[in-house]
Design an enzyme around this catalytic site. Structure first.
Site: not given
Length: 259
Positions: A14, A69-70, A151, A184, A202, A211
């Site tokens: 990412n 967003c991890g 999310n 997502n 995403e 993700c």
């Protein structure tokens, strides 16, 4: 960390541009333009927080702000820990979640992502229905699981993720009317080894190499459906591998780096 020099970083494939705005006011960034110029998945803006070490704003490639967003949290956590010379950092998100980050290797960061949400109105869905069996079907995809990891996600289980035309199906499913905030889209394959192979569309970005919240959603959905007995496994994405654990809160561990 210098506020004048954006960082290019990645978390398991990412890609991010990270801007430290803790000492700059009234910045007017064009996030879509930054994403186009840098070919990144998200633009991350760090600001001050009274509740944590920093506040993390997340902007997708289309310019829209999202809640979680991890993989970016692992990158920001690494930067904050390096700045503080510690192995622990906290990050506040726009949805008021506080993420805890732990350094577990030289470039390996573990994040406590908090508690997943399962009720239809928490995801949120636009109509009351069973999140374990959503009434959604498109070509070879059907019967997904919905879960919120800060999310919204929906997870489809298939026998072979490489056979799914995610490039064409992703945009349609992302905007499904059942998800008022969009969603997502995750295509998961539970392997005989107990690991999960995953591809992700995403929302606001498109197909992405990794993700973190999707990897969390895939493990949770696999457990809830009875496909996995263990609450810990590796999730394999095109960009690399993430270790996901779900004792109560959901934890994600993976590597980060600089571009």
């Amino acid at each position: 960390m210098s506020s004048q020099s954006p960082k290019r970083m990645y978390g398991t494939g990412n890609n991010f541009v990270i801007i430290d705005s803790r000492w700059i006011n009234n910045l007017n960034w064009n996030y879509r333009e930054i994403a186009n110029q840098n070919g990144c998945d998200q633009i991350i803006v760090i600001t001050n927080s009274s509740a944590a070490d920093c506040f993390m704003h997340i902007y997708n490639a289309d310019g829209g702000e999202v809640e979680m967003c991890g993989n970016a949290a692992r990158c920001v956590g690494y930067l904050i820990m390096s700045e503080k010379s510690t192995e622990y950092a906290t990050i506040e998100l726009v949805n008021k979640r506080i993420l805890e980050c732990f350094k577990v290797g030289s470039r390996s960061i573990k994040v406590n992502m908090g508690k997943p949400l399962f009720k239809w109105h928490e995801i949120p869905l636009s109509a009351k229905c069973d999140p374990l069996h959503l009434p959604i079907e498109l070509e070879m995809l059907k019967d997904p699981v919905a879960v919120n990891i800060g999310n919204p996600h929906m997870v489809f289980f298939v026998d072979n993720i490489s056979e799914i035309p995610l490039q064409s199906l992703g945009p349609k499913l992302e905007k499904h009317t059942l998800f008022p905030k969009k969603v997502n889209v995750n295509i998961a394959q539970v392997e005989k080894s107990g690991e999960i192979s995953l591809r992700v569309w995403e929302r606001g970005t498109g197909i992405t190499a990794s993700c973190g919240s999707a990897a969390c959603a895939a493990l949770i959905a696999s457990v809830l459906r009875g496909y996995l007995i263990t609450r810990q496994t590796s999730v394999n994405l095109p960009g690399g591998k993430l270790l996901i654990e779900w004792p109560d809160n959901i934890f994600m561990t993976g590597d980060i780096g600089f571009l």
